[in-house]
Design a protein around this motif. Structure first.
Motif, PDB file in Angstrom:
ATOM      1  N   THR A  40     -63.504  28.015  -8.686  1.00 18.94           N
ATOM      2  CA  THR A  40     -63.726  29.169  -7.810  1.00 18.94           C
ATOM      3  C   THR A  40     -62.426  29.889  -7.473  1.00 18.94           C
ATOM      4  O   THR A  40     -62.320  30.530  -6.426  1.00 18.94           O
ATOM      5  N   ALA A  41     -61.443  29.800  -8.345  1.00 22.40           N
ATOM      6  CA  ALA A  41     -60.146  30.421  -8.077  1.00 22.40           C
ATOM      7  C   ALA A  41     -60.282  31.936  -7.984  1.00 22.40           C
ATOM      8  O   ALA A  41     -60.974  32.568  -8.790  1.00 22.40           O
ATOM      9  N   VAL A  42     -59.616  32.527  -6.997  1.00 20.37           N
ATOM     10  CA  VAL A  42     -59.569  33.985  -6.896  1.00 20.37           C
ATOM     11  C   VAL A  42     -58.723  34.549  -8.029  1.00 20.37           C
ATOM     12  O   VAL A  42     -59.052  35.589  -8.609  1.00 20.37           O
ATOM     13  N   ASN A  43     -57.622  33.869  -8.339  1.00 20.27           N
ATOM     14  CA  ASN A  43     -56.737  34.261  -9.439  1.00 20.27           C
ATOM     15  C   ASN A  43     -56.799  33.182 -10.513  1.00 20.27           C
ATOM     16  O   ASN A  43     -55.959  32.288 -10.572  1.00 20.27           O
ATOM     17  N   PRO A  44     -57.800  33.237 -11.383  1.00 24.53           N
ATOM     18  CA  PRO A  44     -58.004  32.147 -12.339  1.00 24.53           C
ATOM     19  C   PRO A  44     -57.200  32.335 -13.616  1.00 24.53           C
ATOM     20  O   PRO A  44     -56.635  33.399 -13.881  1.00 24.53           O
ATOM     21  N   ASN A  45     -57.147  31.278 -14.396  1.00 22.29           N
ATOM     22  CA  ASN A  45     -56.744  31.391 -15.794  1.00 22.29           C
ATOM     23  C   ASN A  45     -57.883  32.118 -16.503  1.00 22.29           C
ATOM     24  O   ASN A  45     -59.005  31.625 -16.568  1.00 22.29           O
ATOM     25  N   PHE A  46     -57.611  33.315 -17.023  1.00 22.01           N
ATOM     26  CA  PHE A  46     -58.678  34.135 -17.597  1.00 22.01           C
ATOM     27  C   PHE A  46     -59.400  33.419 -18.740  1.00 22.01           C
ATOM     28  O   PHE A  46     -60.598  33.612 -18.944  1.00 22.01           O
ATOM     29  N   LEU A  47     -58.673  32.605 -19.490  1.00 19.22           N
ATOM     30  CA  LEU A  47     -59.298  31.931 -20.624  1.00 19.22           C
ATOM     31  C   LEU A  47     -60.311  30.881 -20.178  1.00 19.22           C
ATOM     32  O   LEU A  47     -61.172  30.478 -20.959  1.00 19.22           O
ATOM     33  N   LEU A  48     -60.204  30.434 -18.920  1.00 18.75           N
ATOM     34  CA  LEU A  48     -61.147  29.437 -18.419  1.00 18.75           C
ATOM     35  C   LEU A  48     -62.414  30.069 -17.855  1.00 18.75           C
ATOM     36  O   LEU A  48     -63.353  29.351 -17.509  1.00 18.75           O
ATOM     37  N   ARG A  49     -62.435  31.374 -17.743  1.00 19.37           N
ATOM     38  CA  ARG A  49     -63.644  32.050 -17.276  1.00 19.37           C
ATOM     39  C   ARG A  49     -64.473  32.423 -18.502  1.00 19.37           C
ATOM     40  O   ARG A  49     -64.108  33.314 -19.263  1.00 19.37           O
TER      41      ARG A  49
END
Length: 699
Positions: A370-379
């Motif tokens: 639920t990260a606000v600033n995630p690793n994009f590849l993990l989304r």
């Protein structure tokens, strides 16, 4: 009988000759197959080593059955370099016996491909190694591929192959089946000559916006630019020659030139650029409307039946340079800066790092669900409801990246202060301003209300064409009457089953602790003036997005975006190159109603914070929207609710003043009366500050 013997002898000789010939063909085919097998095995080994290097320098995370490798350090984001020759920046590594710095070595033996001649006298010269011209030439005055001395002294070593695979040897061995040597080059930073370069007749507005590699200026190409035209006599239009050959079908809808047009030779394929602006316009439209990343040629077939061409290999580009009819083309030394296929994945791979001093560990949080600033590849795509298609028309597949491509900034042109760009009449000044700024008609027409809602989450707040209405942020399910209250995280977007909009991407990319005031974390915070609007992160993101839109548009009207965080509609504003109210001062002066009384005035200070502020033209209006509260008493920074608050202007009303004198306000300055023209003297409106009467001296 003698004739029979002669005939039989002839048949036998023919048979033996055919057998010998077939045997030679069979041996040749067998040897060729062996060579192909060895080459394929070598390629698999080299690529496998590079993949293993990625694994060794990364942290593996599996999401929806897909393994993501995140580099453990910045150095592991690119291939490790080894055996490099000084002055050859394109060279990443070579097969080299001394590559001890690599985590996966090349398996090369200490036998050099140039200096260690084989038993049958064979070796590979450095000129042959540089047949691709990716290494700078030693003698820049010749057309051969002889490299710089540093590369000549650093040619690749041999890798010997045995029945057990590649192996290092210290002496000749009967177990060796073959050998190979290699060099790996990075073409990612080179210009793709299937795209780069624009012709004579391209306007500064068309090429100045860049955005596409097609508008790369080949006249500024390193130490060996490609001139257009060249100096001397005759002048040679080298870039026009390239574009004229490459985009022949696109730029010549009518057969105005013969194919190839080499009369005069200095203008081969380029003469039509010198006589008419239509070919350059056709090229610009082709670039602006391209949707496939230039992976194929244009489908245009001109009246003579000719089409565009592509360089399918680097050897074709080199041949194009060398063939006789293009003997006047670009300098061979320019080849070190160009390629024929320098594509990259258009999928964002952003993952935040933790800034020094931050109390939020963004790097660790980026891997959480639920990260606000995630690793994009993990989304990843997790929900594919019926009818869910990406904007490019493709159907998402569960497990693929949620954000599969970058957001095209050309879409910013869709947002105008009069509503969706697609609804503008071609005679509208806003439409004409977009065209004059280099935005193509196809881009403008794509800015429909539906596309804007899909890509930005915005709906226009009223009838299109009426500039008094704002834009309203409505994602995921809001309406103009009931705006959205916040911006979703990427994991929430994936759960809904759609693509992320512009503001959701901004929210995912901008570190959360840097948004708003007193947001409890990051490197911001401290003693700041308590402002409920400035403490709202959604308001901050919408303001940033509006400012980006204003940076891209050609007008001077700030973009307004409304949302509703808690049932009350708030408005986020963009920033144009205009003066803004930076301070206000309460001052006392003579009342405009009764000269014998005094009144309180608010004196506004204006400032244009932009680096090169331009003089504001007439009819620039400053407005107070929402009111200023004035009350008696006070307790520092908090409102004293025990006192009655007078709000000016009254709630629901707007007061404004128009600047009528040209000024740029490069430094903060009070709004003087000679800049404005105001007739009202009512409370809560802008008014001239009356000049105080000069008292009569007492005799």
């Amino acid at each position: 009988m003698l004739a029979f013997v002669v005939l039989l002898t002839g048949v036998a000789i023919a048979y033996l000759s055919r057998t010998t010939s077939d045997r030679q063909v069979a041996h040749s085919s067998f040897n060729q197959s062996s060579v192909d097998g060895l080459a394929q095995s070598a390629m698999d080994t080299i690529i496998g080593d590079l993949r293993q290097e990625i694994v060794n320098g990364s942290t593996a995370t599996t999401v929806s059955g897909v393994t993501i490798y995140t580099p453990t350090s910045a150095a592991n984001m690119v291939p490790q370099r080894s055996g490099n020759a000084a002055g050859a920046p394109n060279l990443i590594r070579r097969s080299w016996s001394g590559d001890t710095n690599l985590s996966v070595r090349s398996r090369a033996s200490a036998v050099n491909s140039r200096t260690d001649v084989s038993a049958n006298g064979r070796y590979i010269t450095s000129t042959r190694w540089n047949g691709h011209y990716l290494v700078p030439k030693g003698n820049t005055a010749t057309d051969d591929s002889s490299p710089i001395p540093a590369f000549t002294a650093a040619t690749p070593d041999w890798v010997f192959v045995t029945g057990s695979g590649a192996a290092r040897i210290n002496q000749p061995s009967a177990a060796v089946l073959g050998r190979y040597a290699y060099a790996v080059y990075d073409e990612g930073g080179l210009l793709d000559m299937n795209v780069a370069g624009y012709p004579t007749g391209t306007s500064a507005i068309q090429s100045g916006r860049k955005g596409s590699i097609a508008f790369a200026d080949l006249k500024a190409l390193g130490s060996y630019p490609i001139p257009n035209p060249s100096s001397g006599s005759p002048q040679i239009y080298q870039i026009d020659q390239l574009v004229g050959w490459r985009n022949y079908g696109t730029i010549s809808p009518t057969p105005s030139n013969n194919f190839p047009d080499i009369t005069p030779a200095a203008q081969a394929f380029a003469k039509n650029f010198q006589t008419d602006s239509a070919p350059a316009t056709a090229f610009f439209n082709f670039v602006a409307n391209n949707t496939n990343g230039f992976l194929t040629t244009s489908a245009v077939v001109n009246a003579s039946g000719r089409t565009d061409q592509m360089f399918t290999s680097r050897q074709e580009l080199i041949a194009f340079k060398k063939i006789a009819q293009f003997a006047t083309s670009f300098n061979v030394n320019s080849l070190q800066y160009v390629s024929t296929f320098s594509r990259e994945t258009n999928s964002p791979s952003f993952s935040p790092s933790t800034p020094a001093g931050s109390t939020i560990d963004y790097a660790a949080l980026a891997r959480t669900s639920t990260a606000v600033n995630p690793n994009f590849l993990l989304r990843r795509v997790t929900n594919v409801p019926n009818g869910y298609t990406r904007f490019d028309g493709t159907t998402p597949v569960a497990g693929e990246p949620l954000v599969k491509t970058r957001f095209p900034l050309s879409r910013l042109a869709w947002i105008t202060y009069k509503g969706p760009s697609a609804l503008l009449a071609t005679s509208d000044p806003v439409y004409q301003a977009l065209i004059n700024a280099g935005v193509g008609p196809a881009t403008i027409s794509t800015g429909t209300a539906a596309n804007i809602t899909r890509c930005f989450g915005l709906q226009f707040g009223g009838a299109a064409g009426n500039p008094s209405f704002p834009w309203v942020y409505t994602n995921p399910t809001g309406t103009v009457a009931a705006p959205a209250s916040r911006i979703l995280r990427l994991d929430e977007v994936a759960a809904v089953g759609r693509e992320a909009d512009f503001f959701e991407l901004l929210g995912a990319g901008i570190l959360s602790g840097s948004l708003g005031q007193n947001t409890s974390g990051g490197v911001t915070g401290g003693n700041v003036f308590p402002d409920v609007h400035m403490s709202n992160t959604t308001h901050h993101i919408l303001s940033i997005g509006a400012a980006i839109i204003d940076q891209a548009d050609p007008d001077s009207i700030p973009t307004r975006i409304q949302f509703s965080p808690s049932g009350t509609v708030w408005t986020a504003y963009g920033v144009e190159n205009l003066p803004y109210i930076t301070q206000l001062y309460p001052i006392a002066g003579t009342s405009p109603d009764t000269p014998t009384r005094w009144a309180t005035y608010l004196l506004f200070q204006l400032w244009n914070p932009h680096q090169s502020p331009a003089d504001v033209a007439n009819k620039v209006r400053l407005r107070i929207d929402g009111g200023i509260g004035i009350f008696a008493g006070g307790n520092g920074q908090a409102w004293n609710t025990a006192n009655t608050v007078n709000v000016y202007p009254p709630v629901g009303q707007v007061t404004s003043v128009t600047i009528t004198k040209s000024a740029s306000f490069p430094t903060p300055a009070p709004l003087a009366t000679d800049y404005t023209s105001v007739t009202s003297t009512a409370q809560g409106t802008f008014a001239f500050l009356p000049t105080p009467a000069v008292p009569t001296p007492t005799p």
